[in-house]
Design an enzyme around this catalytic site. Sequence first.
Site, PDB file in Angstrom:
ATOM      1  N   ASP A  22      61.943  55.655  39.223  1.00 11.57           N
ATOM      2  CA  ASP A  22      61.869  54.319  38.622  1.00 11.57           C
ATOM      3  C   ASP A  22      62.035  53.215  39.656  1.00 11.57           C
ATOM      4  O   ASP A  22      62.319  52.073  39.312  1.00 11.57           O
ATOM      5  CB  ASP A  22      62.922  54.160  37.514  1.00 11.57           C
ATOM      6  CG  ASP A  22      64.342  54.278  38.046  1.00 11.57           C
ATOM      7  OD1 ASP A  22      64.526  54.531  39.262  1.00 11.57           O
ATOM      8  OD2 ASP A  22      65.280  54.133  37.237  1.00 11.57           O
ATOM      9  N   ASN A  62      74.262  49.857  48.560  1.00  7.16           N
ATOM     10  CA  ASN A  62      73.682  51.181  48.418  1.00  7.16           C
ATOM     11  C   ASN A  62      72.337  51.109  47.711  1.00  7.16           C
ATOM     12  O   ASN A  62      72.257  50.729  46.547  1.00  7.16           O
ATOM     13  CB  ASN A  62      74.659  52.069  47.628  1.00  7.16           C
ATOM     14  CG  ASN A  62      74.092  53.444  47.375  1.00  7.16           C
ATOM     15  OD1 ASN A  62      73.165  53.896  48.068  1.00  7.16           O
ATOM     16  ND2 ASN A  62      74.643  54.121  46.377  1.00  7.16           N
ATOM     17  N   ARG A  88       9.028  39.938  16.344  1.00  5.63           N
ATOM     18  CA  ARG A  88       9.831  38.939  15.644  1.00  5.63           C
ATOM     19  C   ARG A  88       9.001  38.388  14.503  1.00  5.63           C
ATOM     20  O   ARG A  88       7.779  38.607  14.430  1.00  5.63           O
ATOM     21  CB  ARG A  88      10.246  37.836  16.611  1.00  5.63           C
ATOM     22  CG  ARG A  88       9.083  37.095  17.218  1.00  5.63           C
ATOM     23  CD  ARG A  88       9.520  36.238  18.423  1.00  5.63           C
ATOM     24  NE  ARG A  88       8.422  35.412  18.895  1.00  5.63           N
ATOM     25  CZ  ARG A  88       8.324  34.921  20.119  1.00  5.63           C
ATOM     26  NH1 ARG A  88       9.264  35.189  21.036  1.00  5.63           N
ATOM     27  NH2 ARG A  88       7.322  34.169  20.473  1.00  5.63           N
ATOM     28  N   ALA A 129      11.131  36.286  23.585  1.00  9.64           N
ATOM     29  CA  ALA A 129      12.473  35.901  23.125  1.00  9.64           C
ATOM     30  C   ALA A 129      12.677  36.302  21.678  1.00  9.64           C
ATOM     31  O   ALA A 129      11.755  36.226  20.868  1.00  9.64           O
ATOM     32  CB  ALA A 129      12.654  34.396  23.282  1.00  9.64           C
ATOM     33  N   TYR A 185      24.145  52.523  20.714  1.00 10.75           N
ATOM     34  CA  TYR A 185      24.950  53.436  19.901  1.00 10.75           C
ATOM     35  C   TYR A 185      24.383  53.453  18.490  1.00 10.75           C
ATOM     36  O   TYR A 185      24.098  52.404  17.915  1.00 10.75           O
ATOM     37  CB  TYR A 185      26.400  52.924  19.891  1.00 10.75           C
ATOM     38  CG  TYR A 185      27.389  53.788  19.154  1.00 10.75           C
ATOM     39  CD1 TYR A 185      27.529  55.144  19.461  1.00 10.75           C
ATOM     40  CD2 TYR A 185      28.210  53.243  18.169  1.00 10.75           C
ATOM     41  CE1 TYR A 185      28.466  55.937  18.785  1.00 10.75           C
ATOM     42  CE2 TYR A 185      29.154  54.024  17.511  1.00 10.75           C
ATOM     43  CZ  TYR A 185      29.271  55.371  17.818  1.00 10.75           C
ATOM     44  OH  TYR A 185      30.192  56.136  17.169  1.00 10.75           O
ATOM     45  N   LYS A 234      28.504  47.970  30.958  1.00 13.16           N
ATOM     46  CA  LYS A 234      29.222  49.235  30.848  1.00 13.16           C
ATOM     47  C   LYS A 234      28.290  50.353  31.263  1.00 13.16           C
ATOM     48  O   LYS A 234      27.165  50.412  30.773  1.00 13.16           O
ATOM     49  CB  LYS A 234      29.664  49.461  29.399  1.00 13.16           C
ATOM     50  CG  LYS A 234      30.605  50.650  29.254  1.00 13.16           C
ATOM     51  CD  LYS A 234      30.452  51.353  27.919  1.00 13.16           C
ATOM     52  CE  LYS A 234      29.211  52.225  27.915  1.00 13.16           C
ATOM     53  NZ  LYS A 234      29.086  53.081  26.723  1.00 13.16           N
ATOM     54  N   ARG A 267      66.965  51.130  27.829  1.00 12.30           N
ATOM     55  CA  ARG A 267      66.833  49.663  27.834  1.00 12.30           C
ATOM     56  C   ARG A 267      65.381  49.187  27.939  1.00 12.30           C
ATOM     57  O   ARG A 267      65.112  48.005  27.787  1.00 12.30           O
ATOM     58  CB  ARG A 267      67.696  49.070  28.960  1.00 12.30           C
ATOM     59  CG  ARG A 267      69.190  49.231  28.666  1.00 12.30           C
ATOM     60  CD  ARG A 267      70.034  49.001  29.897  1.00 12.30           C
ATOM     61  NE  ARG A 267      69.908  47.657  30.398  1.00 12.30           N
ATOM     62  CZ  ARG A 267      70.104  47.300  31.663  1.00 12.30           C
ATOM     63  NH1 ARG A 267      70.443  48.216  32.568  1.00 12.30           N
ATOM     64  NH2 ARG A 267      69.970  46.060  32.044  1.00 12.30           N
ATOM     65  N   ALA A 281      64.514  61.928  35.275  1.00 14.36           N
ATOM     66  CA  ALA A 281      64.994  62.439  33.993  1.00 14.36           C
ATOM     67  C   ALA A 281      65.559  61.351  33.082  1.00 14.36           C
ATOM     68  O   ALA A 281      65.819  61.578  31.914  1.00 14.36           O
ATOM     69  CB  ALA A 281      66.041  63.522  34.229  1.00 14.36           C
ATOM     70  N   ASN A 300      15.068  39.954  35.235  1.00 10.19           N
ATOM     71  CA  ASN A 300      15.759  38.793  34.683  1.00 10.19           C
ATOM     72  C   ASN A 300      16.052  39.061  33.208  1.00 10.19           C
ATOM     73  O   ASN A 300      15.134  39.226  32.412  1.00 10.19           O
ATOM     74  CB  ASN A 300      14.867  37.546  34.829  1.00 10.19           C
ATOM     75  CG  ASN A 300      15.651  36.283  34.513  1.00 10.19           C
ATOM     76  OD1 ASN A 300      16.322  36.209  33.487  1.00 10.19           O
ATOM     77  ND2 ASN A 300      15.589  35.302  35.393  1.00 10.19           N
TER      78      ASN A 300
END
Lengths: 451, 451, 451
Positions: free
Chosen positions: A110, A176, A429, A412, A376, A340, A24, A19, A366
Amino acid sequence: MTKTNSSPLAPLACIILAAGQGTRMRSTLPKVLHPVANAPMIEHVLAAAAELLPEQIAVVIAPGMDTVEKAVAPHRCVIQQQPLGTGDAVKAARSVLEKFRGDIIVLFGDAPLVTAEALRNLQRKRIESGAAIVVAGFSPTDQAPYGRLIVESGQLTAIVEAADATEAQRAIRLCNGGIMLFADGKLWPLLDKLRDDNAKHEFYLTDCVKLAKAGGHICVVAEMPADEVLGVNTRVELAEAERLMQNRLRRAAMLNGATMIDPATVYLSADTRIGQDVVIGPNVVFGPGVEISNKAEIRAFCHIEQAKVEEGALIGPYARLRPGTIVGGGAHIGNFVELKNTEVGRGAKINHLSYIGDATVGSKANIGAGTITCNYDGFRKHHTSIGAEAFVGSNSALVAPVSVGDGAYVGAGSVITMDVPANTLAVARGRQSNLDDWAKRFREEQAERKK
Amino acid sequence: MTKTNSSPLAPLACIILAAGQGTRMRSTLPKVLHPVANAPMIEHVLAAAAELLPEQIAVVIAPGMDTVEKAVAPHRCVIQQQPLGTGDAVKAARSVLEKFRGDIIVLFGDAPLVTAEALRNLQRKRIESGAAIVVAGFSPTDQAPYGRLIVESGQLTAIVEAADATEAQRAIRLCNGGIMLFADGKLWPLLDKLRDDNAKHEFYLTDCVKLAKAGGHICVVAEMPADEVLGVNTRVELAEAERLMQNRLRRAAMLNGATMIDPATVYLSADTRIGQDVVIGPNVVFGPGVEISNKAEIRAFCHIEQAKVEEGALIGPYARLRPGTIVGGGAHIGNFVELKNTEVGRGAKINHLSYIGDATVGSKANIGAGTITCNYDGFRKHHTSIGAEAFVGSNSALVAPVSVGDGAYVGAGSVITMDVPANTLAVARGRQSNLDDWAKRFREEQAERKK
Amino acid sequence: MTKTNSSPLAPLACIILAAGQGTRMRSTLPKVLHPVANAPMIEHVLAAAAELLPEQIAVVIAPGMDTVEKAVAPHRCVIQQQPLGTGDAVKAARSVLEKFRGDIIVLFGDAPLVTAEALRNLQRKRIESGAAIVVAGFSPTDQAPYGRLIVESGQLTAIVEAADATEAQRAIRLCNGGIMLFADGKLWPLLDKLRDDNAKHEFYLTDCVKLAKAGGHICVVAEMPADEVLGVNTRVELAEAERLMQNRLRRAAMLNGATMIDPATVYLSADTRIGQDVVIGPNVVFGPGVEISNKAEIRAFCHIEQAKVEEGALIGPYARLRPGTIVGGGAHIGNFVELKNTEVGRGAKINHLSYIGDATVGSKANIGAGTITCNYDGFRKHHTSIGAEAFVGSNSALVAPVSVGDGAYVGAGSVITMDVPANTLAVARGRQSNLDDWAKRFREEQAERKK
């Protein structure tokens, strides 16, 4: 003195005090939610308690601490309405634990470094001694004003606050640690007797010791390592708790057969799993949910979260594995590469400056330097599929959804927008034109303009 | 003994000794210019002195130390022609301070950890004691041969060099920290009496104590923390000074409400400003001129200089913010991204493998992986402007000067050389051709050639 | 007591014990091959021994340790057939050393921190004392149960195992460091007398001391720093050995004139060479074979192996220099740049997000952000040559084999497949088309689909 009769196998409940506002910490986040080793502090306390298989755990929070309530679910939260001291906080748990019969351990949300072993030691001490209360003691390594535990003939006779201690008492090293175990049936009657006739007008849980003694009960001390009672009140103490927890995790991984060139710079999460003969370079960060199989090498400056690295894979330096990544056995993931939600097949290579997201990469494929999956479109994420033994030329962009077949080649610098069938070469390209002497003239013009 | 009458509010001047060549640094850079927390050591000394609002500061340098003279400007430099000891060095300041009336503190340009608080303590001690000289004392934590301070009845009676100390004197823990305060009118007459009749034929400033005593003056000691008197003579000591300064800066940031996962790996500059509830991962370098607002998160392996990060922005891991960068509130800057002289709007995302330089990026714009601003033509830097909510497809090159309007789209892999109006799609890339079975034939040919 | 007559200049042989399986390492790699500062532990021991110019070195291994045999070649390996203790291991070397006349030092392949200086001290002690055996002693800083050395009147009278020690003996701080020197002719006769009548039924080399005493020979102790006798049995101890070795290397580099902002985060190899006025930021990894010339700056987060950085070059942050890289004087290599087998000319700049492999880059050339050399076609590596003062626009791909001439320009975003002559501009990219309002319509459609 009356020996308590609760049996060695007494059931257990835990009360976790959470609680405190943590002023601090200078934070808007409730104190017990500040993380250590990537988990909120209170989760570590819950995990240690859970190992003892308690019948119930009650978490005492302050009003409005909904985020703590969510974090500790499904454990039950009870609300301490006013900050009237630790004794008052424990009272708040009475509504849910009054019918419980067995030992009750009071812990602190804590103080994240407590271990199940130390808690079991409290139980053992209770059984050995027949005590009504077992208090955790420790020998501090610093000079902070901890309360001293006065032990006579093996029994705890008093807890003396540092401010009230005589010089002789201040010389006592046993202090303590806060955590207390109450034997079956002892807690609530003692709480009823607590009074707030002190400077702060608070109810102190520690006063139970003197009340128990007065009632003819035995109190004893169970000693814990000083590290395990560390309570966190500032960000400086939070950093210290993190350091101690990290050292614990690092040591366990090394003794299990992982080499760390500089363990002090390897950051683990509580759930990180690392195999044998894994070599980990300096400065590696393991976020939550990571599993590294045997003989994998994680080179310097890697950052890995929610990802799996299979046997013998070579990762980094400077590789970032984000959630949903699986790197197959013997695969190589090199520098400045981000993966990802991607599954990389056995023996595949993605060695330089690439972003591969929402993709599958076939075995022995490769992927050239600078390859980017364009996953995206501003609205949705799309999948890229790269076949086994495919060769993606450097600096290519693969515009998802798209697939590159087994054994296919991508020239490439291509921007691939259509599927590439197996064994096919795709080139996309511009043509090269050379303009003689252009550069010479350009330089002369620029030099002229600078005059 | 004569108590000195200078008033509590005596004006102050400081002399900073900076003439040492620092041979053991093995450097062509004058010793006091070696940096600590990204500022020359002498700047830290000047800053501590400046907090006391002295009327004058004189810096004593050796002939040819023009770079030091520039670094300390507008403070006045005086030249010690020959390295004839600390007493001789202080004499060099007489020309500019002779008319000054008030206390004079002598400091060392190679001892960067001194604090204003410690210097104020020298002043307080002078006032309390009425001493002619206050010497900084400290209790060393190492075994180096520091001069011992002999104190009797609260007065400093002698400074004994370690080499000359008796065994009893060597047991004294109070050592000479070097810094000295001379009360009004005391310094120059004492310097006149200094003699170089010692092994090294040097004039030692410390000899003033014995001359003052002989003249019936009081000398006293003001104790300072050992850290604050650390003098730097080698690169090993320079690294130690850096460590102590960093710990001081880290601790202050944490107590102010920043979480550091591993404070020992966060490198701050003396002027770094960090808000509350900022979370800083391991291995983050803050160069000079950085300001991080509340609730921003700086993940592992970031490198930030002369840049501002606004509230709630998420930076890194592996982000480099170079001078002139401002990252707006809630914006995301991801891995292997370099920003230079660029203003990023609120909520914009630049998440992967990009170089954005000399640019403005509108709010909520999305910059795809591998985007490069081509800001340099070999002669001049040009500006790139990207509008609010614009979407730049991955692996695009934006050839500056160029602008992409609000809400515009750039197709992945494009080289943008002309402005893109608002809401327009720009595509600039080659068409894809697929050559069936080419890859299969290529592999067969290569396999043949390898035979 | 008989003083041994071997002359001060007695020839030397070394026996290195390397037969231990290292079970507690939990590894398939033989223990002595685990690396410290990027060299197998036993190499460090061999290097220290080699400085004493021994006539012979014999390495004792277990059956099947072919990888150790290869690692220590051309030094001779002998096989200990069964793990019957250190005395038995040394016996295995008899076949190759029996005819050798001179001192014999027994060392441990898993104690990599020993220095030649400490070994010379053993030789000096032997000469001074005329001892038959010199045992390395040390004062431990931990509480591990080391054997105690009982010294009376300057002579070693016994080695007492911790388990067998009386309380008085346990109070002795001088412990057995393991390394032993046997004077000419003493080793083999003592080994013949060793017995395995102990709990483990092993032959202990340390028992030679008591046998030598019984035979009327002198034994003495030569003290070594505790660090130097550290033996490695777990990965935790391996990490400690690494730490100590790194600190030794860092300190030497700093005293030689290199600044390290945080030495604890600079990882050196045993063979790293660093010049004067080199500045090294935090978190830099030097693999094997690195040479850094004077006044170069290596910024944070660099990773450098088998590479040479010439005077005044600026590297990083986040630069990776791989084997075969030479960076010329004053050149700049910036963030997220990988160089491999590449020679960069004086004053050239490769500042951002590039992979340059198997290439030469001329002096003062400028390589734009995101430039990639496409050096691999799936079968072979090809060379890229970039001329002096050439300018390669950002995000270009150079498809090797290819050359860009002196002073040539490559337009941003080009894929260069044909040579570019000197002073020529090459452009190879698609034309830009702008589609008005496309982005607006796209967004509206997407919004529609989301409904």
